[in-house]
Design a protein around this motif. Structure first.
Motif, short mmCIF file in Angstrom:
data_model
loop_
_atom_site.label_atom_id
_atom_site.label_comp_id
_atom_site.label_asym_id
_atom_site.label_seq_id
_atom_site.Cartn_x
_atom_site.Cartn_y
_atom_site.Cartn_z
N LEU A 1 0.81 -1.21 0.00
CA LEU A 1 0.00 0.00 0.00
C LEU A 1 0.84 1.27 0.00
CD1 LEU A 1 -2.82 -0.92 2.54
CD2 LEU A 1 -3.04 -0.68 0.07
N LEU A 2 2.06 1.16 0.53
CA LEU A 2 2.89 2.36 0.67
C LEU A 2 3.16 3.06 -0.66
CD1 LEU A 2 5.45 1.28 3.43
CD2 LEU A 2 3.55 2.90 3.62
N PRO A 3 3.57 2.30 -1.72
CA PRO A 3 3.78 3.00 -3.00
C PRO A 3 2.51 3.66 -3.53
CG PRO A 3 4.81 0.83 -3.04
CD PRO A 3 3.94 0.88 -1.80
N LEU A 4 1.37 2.99 -3.33
CA LEU A 4 0.11 3.56 -3.80
C LEU A 4 -0.24 4.83 -3.05
CD1 LEU A 4 -2.00 0.28 -4.20
CD2 LEU A 4 -0.90 1.62 -5.99
N LEU A 5 -0.02 4.79 -1.72
CA LEU A 5 -0.29 5.97 -0.91
C LEU A 5 0.63 7.12 -1.30
CD1 LEU A 5 -0.81 4.35 2.62
CD2 LEU A 5 -2.55 5.40 1.17
N PHE A 6 1.88 6.81 -1.57
CA PHE A 6 2.85 7.83 -1.96
C PHE A 6 2.46 8.45 -3.30
CE2 PHE A 6 6.69 9.06 -4.30
CZ PHE A 6 7.22 10.00 -3.42
N LEU A 7 2.02 7.59 -4.26
CA LEU A 7 1.60 8.08 -5.56
C LEU A 7 0.38 8.99 -5.44
CD1 LEU A 7 1.88 8.07 -8.64
CD2 LEU A 7 0.48 5.99 -8.68
N ALA A 8 -0.58 8.55 -4.63
CA ALA A 8 -1.80 9.34 -4.46
C ALA A 8 -1.50 10.69 -3.83
CB ALA A 8 -2.81 8.57 -3.60
N SER A 9 -0.65 10.70 -2.80
CA SER A 9 -0.30 11.95 -2.14
C SER A 9 0.48 12.87 -3.08
CB SER A 9 0.51 11.69 -0.87
OG SER A 9 1.74 11.04 -1.19
N SER A 10 1.29 12.27 -3.97
CA SER A 10 2.05 13.08 -4.92
C SER A 10 1.14 13.76 -5.91
CB SER A 10 3.07 12.19 -5.67
OG SER A 10 3.99 11.62 -4.77
N ILE A 11 0.12 13.02 -6.38
CA ILE A 11 -0.83 13.59 -7.34
C ILE A 11 -1.59 14.74 -6.71
CG2 ILE A 11 -2.93 13.12 -8.65
CD1 ILE A 11 -1.86 10.28 -9.09
N VAL A 12 -2.05 14.52 -5.47
CA VAL A 12 -2.77 15.57 -4.75
C VAL A 12 -1.87 16.77 -4.53
CG1 VAL A 12 -3.90 16.19 -2.59
CG2 VAL A 12 -4.37 13.98 -3.65
N GLY A 13 -0.61 16.51 -4.17
CA GLY A 13 0.32 17.61 -3.91
C GLY A 13 0.60 18.42 -5.15
N ILE A 14 0.77 17.72 -6.30
CA ILE A 14 1.07 18.43 -7.54
C ILE A 14 -0.11 19.27 -7.99
CG2 ILE A 14 1.54 18.10 -10.00
CD1 ILE A 14 3.21 15.65 -9.21
N SER A 15 -1.32 18.70 -7.88
CA SER A 15 -2.50 19.42 -8.33
C SER A 15 -2.81 20.61 -7.46
CB SER A 15 -3.71 18.48 -8.36
OG SER A 15 -4.00 18.03 -7.04
N GLY A 16 -2.36 20.58 -6.19
CA GLY A 16 -2.67 21.68 -5.30
C GLY A 16 -1.49 22.55 -4.97
N CYS A 17 -0.41 22.45 -5.77
CA CYS A 17 0.80 23.20 -5.45
C CYS A 17 0.74 24.63 -5.95
CB CYS A 17 2.04 22.49 -6.00
SG CYS A 17 2.09 22.44 -7.81
N TYR A 18 -0.28 24.99 -6.67
CA TYR A 18 -0.45 26.37 -7.10
C TYR A 18 -1.92 26.74 -6.95
CZ TYR A 18 -2.27 24.44 -11.48
OH TYR A 18 -3.00 23.78 -12.42
N PRO A 19 -2.22 28.02 -6.77
CA PRO A 19 -3.61 28.42 -6.54
C PRO A 19 -4.47 28.25 -7.78
CG PRO A 19 -2.21 30.34 -6.74
CD PRO A 19 -1.30 29.16 -6.70
N TYR A 20 -5.78 28.26 -7.57
CA TYR A 20 -6.76 28.17 -8.65
C TYR A 20 -6.63 26.87 -9.45
CZ TYR A 20 -5.69 33.01 -7.54
OH TYR A 20 -5.37 34.17 -6.87
N SER A 21 -6.30 25.77 -8.76
CA SER A 21 -6.16 24.49 -9.44
C SER A 21 -7.51 23.95 -9.91
CB SER A 21 -5.49 23.48 -8.50
OG SER A 21 -6.21 23.34 -7.29
N ASN A 22 -8.61 24.45 -9.32
CA ASN A 22 -9.95 24.00 -9.72
C ASN A 22 -10.61 24.97 -10.70
OD1 ASN A 22 -9.88 21.70 -8.04
ND2 ASN A 22 -10.45 22.96 -6.27
N ARG A 23 -9.82 25.79 -11.34
CA ARG A 23 -10.34 26.78 -12.26
C ARG A 23 -10.96 26.11 -13.50
NH1 ARG A 23 -4.34 28.79 -14.28
NH2 ARG A 23 -3.73 26.80 -15.14
N GLU A 24 -11.84 26.85 -14.14
CA GLU A 24 -12.50 26.36 -15.34
C GLU A 24 -12.11 27.24 -16.51
OE1 GLU A 24 -17.05 25.87 -17.12
OE2 GLU A 24 -16.72 26.23 -14.98
#
Length: 251
Positions: free
Chosen positions: A19-42
């Motif tokens: 599970l550790l690699p999967l958890l690390f991958l998931a946290s990385s994706i979340v971190g990358i998508s939220g590393c700059y503001p307005y990530s939920n912009r349209e």
């Protein structure tokens, strides 16, 4: 029973280790998508040099606290001429090592693109959204010059058009970044709170600055939509090559 304990523990450990690699991958994706503001912009519109996005008002920190408005007055109806009237005369000043430099916020061709595309985005702006503008342009257009980035957020309330600037004419040194839409549109957070990066909008008679704590926030420009005739674009002086006569050509 005692002999089975290590086996059970080993099985448990192995299952967790998978599970550790999967958890690390998931946290990385979340971190990358939220590393700059307005990530939920349209995305509303994109071109080579202009990007327009819709965001929620909560994405602009302390929006209702500082603006003190009850409702947004969207959509915003401006034609190409009025966009030039409102935005064409805006100047900014920048502190440099040798003093203060001042120029227009939007260059001539950049302003033409803005007046062409912005009215459609404003007309389609929902009542509960703000508009983010990212403009990338190279004024000099030489082999050694770079694109410069200008960012702002727009909204209308109380019969006033608000433009809150972030970066103004900030050089994008990485040329590869200017070619990739998803890179040059990942902008820094734009704030209503008082802050400075060495640039500000030059004061003028026909617009106001928004107030934060009773003090003008000199990147927050407010236009009066009830009196559009107050704003008239002043064509800029064009500098062309010097034409020499025979007399001037002589040494």
């Amino acid at each position: 029973m005692k002999q089975r304990i290590p086996v059970i523990f080993l099985q448990y450990f192995r299952s967790k280790s998978r599970l550790l690699p999967l958890l690390f991958l998931a946290s990385s994706i979340v971190g990358i998508s939220g590393c700059y503001p307005y990530s939920n912009r349209e995305v509303v519109f994109r071109s080579e040099g202009i990007a327009l996005f819709k965001i929620e008002s909560k994405d602009l920190s302390d929006f209702y606290k500082f603006t003190k408005i009850s409702t947004l007055e969207h959509p915003i109806l401006l034609d190409q001429t009025k966009v030039k009237d409102y935005f064409g005369n805006l100047r900014y000043s920048k502190r440099t090592a040798i003093g203060y430099f001042s120029d227009f916020v939007f260059s001539d061709h950049e302003l033409d693109l803005l007046s062409r595309d912005l009215p459609f985005a404003l007309k389609a702006l929902p009542k509960d959204r703000l508009l983010v503008l990212v403009s990338k342009y190279d004024d000099t257009q030489s082999v050694i010059s770079y694109d410069e980035l200008t960012t702002c957020i727009l909204w209308a309330a109380d019969s006033r058009l608000n433009v809150l600037f972030g970066r103004i004419k900030r050089e994008l040194v990485d040329k590869d970044q200017t070619l990739e839409f998803n890179r040059w549109t990942r902008i820094e957070e734009i704030q209503l709170a008082q802050s400075t990066d060495g640039t500000e909008i030059v004061e003028a008679e026909n617009f106001d600055f928004g107030l934060v704590g009773g003090v003008p926030q000199r990147k927050w420009v407010v236009f009066d939509l009830k009196n559009p005739t107050k704003y008239k674009f002043q064509p800029r002086k064009q500098y062309g090559p010097v034409k020499l006569t025979d007399e001037n050509d002589r040494p």
